[in-house]
Scaffold this active site. Sequence first.
Site, PDB file in Angstrom:
ATOM      1  N   ASP A   1      55.455  -0.328 120.083  1.00  0.00           N
ATOM      2  CA  ASP A   1      55.949  -0.433 121.456  1.00  0.00           C
ATOM      3  C   ASP A   1      55.557  -1.825 121.955  1.00  0.00           C
ATOM      4  OD1 ASP A   1      56.907   0.338 124.037  1.00  0.00           O
ATOM      5  OD2 ASP A   1      54.854   0.831 124.616  1.00  0.00           O
TER       6      ASP A   1
ATOM      7  N   ASP B   1      51.459   3.114 124.003  1.00  0.00           N
ATOM      8  CA  ASP B   1      50.555   3.466 125.090  1.00  0.00           C
ATOM      9  C   ASP B   1      51.031   4.664 125.894  1.00  0.00           C
ATOM     10  OD1 ASP B   1      51.701   2.110 128.067  1.00  0.00           O
ATOM     11  OD2 ASP B   1      52.745   1.811 126.182  1.00  0.00           O
TER      12      ASP B   1
ATOM     13  N   ASP C   1      55.435  -3.137 125.826  1.00  0.00           N
ATOM     14  CA  ASP C   1      54.693  -3.270 127.080  1.00  0.00           C
ATOM     15  C   ASP C   1      53.401  -2.461 127.046  1.00  0.00           C
ATOM     16  OD1 ASP C   1      56.913  -4.683 127.746  1.00  0.00           O
ATOM     17  OD2 ASP C   1      57.718  -3.199 129.134  1.00  0.00           O
TER      18      ASP C   1
END
Length: 280
Positions: free
Chosen positions: A23, A196, A25
């Site tokens: 991922d 996250d 961000d």
Amino acid sequence: MAPALAASGRHPFGVARTAAFFDLDKTIIAKSSALAFSRPFYQGGLINRRAVLKSAYAQFLFLVGGADHDQMEKMREYLSALTRGWNVQQVREIVAETLHGLIDPIIYDEAASLIEQHHAAGRDVVIVSSSGSEVVEPIGALLGADRVIATRLKIEEGRYTGEIEYYAYAENKAAAIRELAESEGYDLADCYAYSDSVTDLPLLEAVGHPSAVNPDRALRKEALAREWPVLVFDRPVELRRRLPEFTAPSSSVLMSVAVGTALLTAGALWYAARRRRPIA
């Protein structure tokens, strides 16, 4: 600290290839990739001051949490509508010209180390992000990623229509990496994934070696229950300082990798308002 990685991947004699899926961000970079460009878009005349302030507020929510699902969807719809009519070439040029100054300083040192380790172990590195292709692909080029999976907006006659052509989000991410694994010969049981957000649970479940990075509360709970590694990335560092020999790709290179894709962020604004909680 990043875990040590066993070597596997690009081997001869028919051994299955492997990959590491990241991922973007709050996993590779410390901010929302799409929202980071709000000021250059304002300076380029694409958005007004009110939109800049909205983006700043969304970035704040992205960092500290505080919006529910309905608010997130409203912001996603707002941003996709905001891009309607934007000139695609102008957007590409703005991203290419401002990418290094905006993104380079917010790359996590720990993530850059992991990318290096995976490449050294012979694995492809694939960024899988809900942000838009014309933001994510140049960032992928900056980081040396082998492939990018990202949200695409529909383009007609050189302008964005405001409609979503492909949304790289939740189960769509998992489906995309399964398709890529089939075409590239990756053995997902030997692949790695990092995220996250609990919305990336399908992505993490699809590989044999998932890790939660700076996880939100729900993902942290899942990771602990499943005994997945929980990693803390908290050292943003400029690539130039980290690697003195590093040379940023030229604007022409960054523009070329974005050709044929569409910008920004249907999904990135989802990220902008997600509830998050840093690891204690």
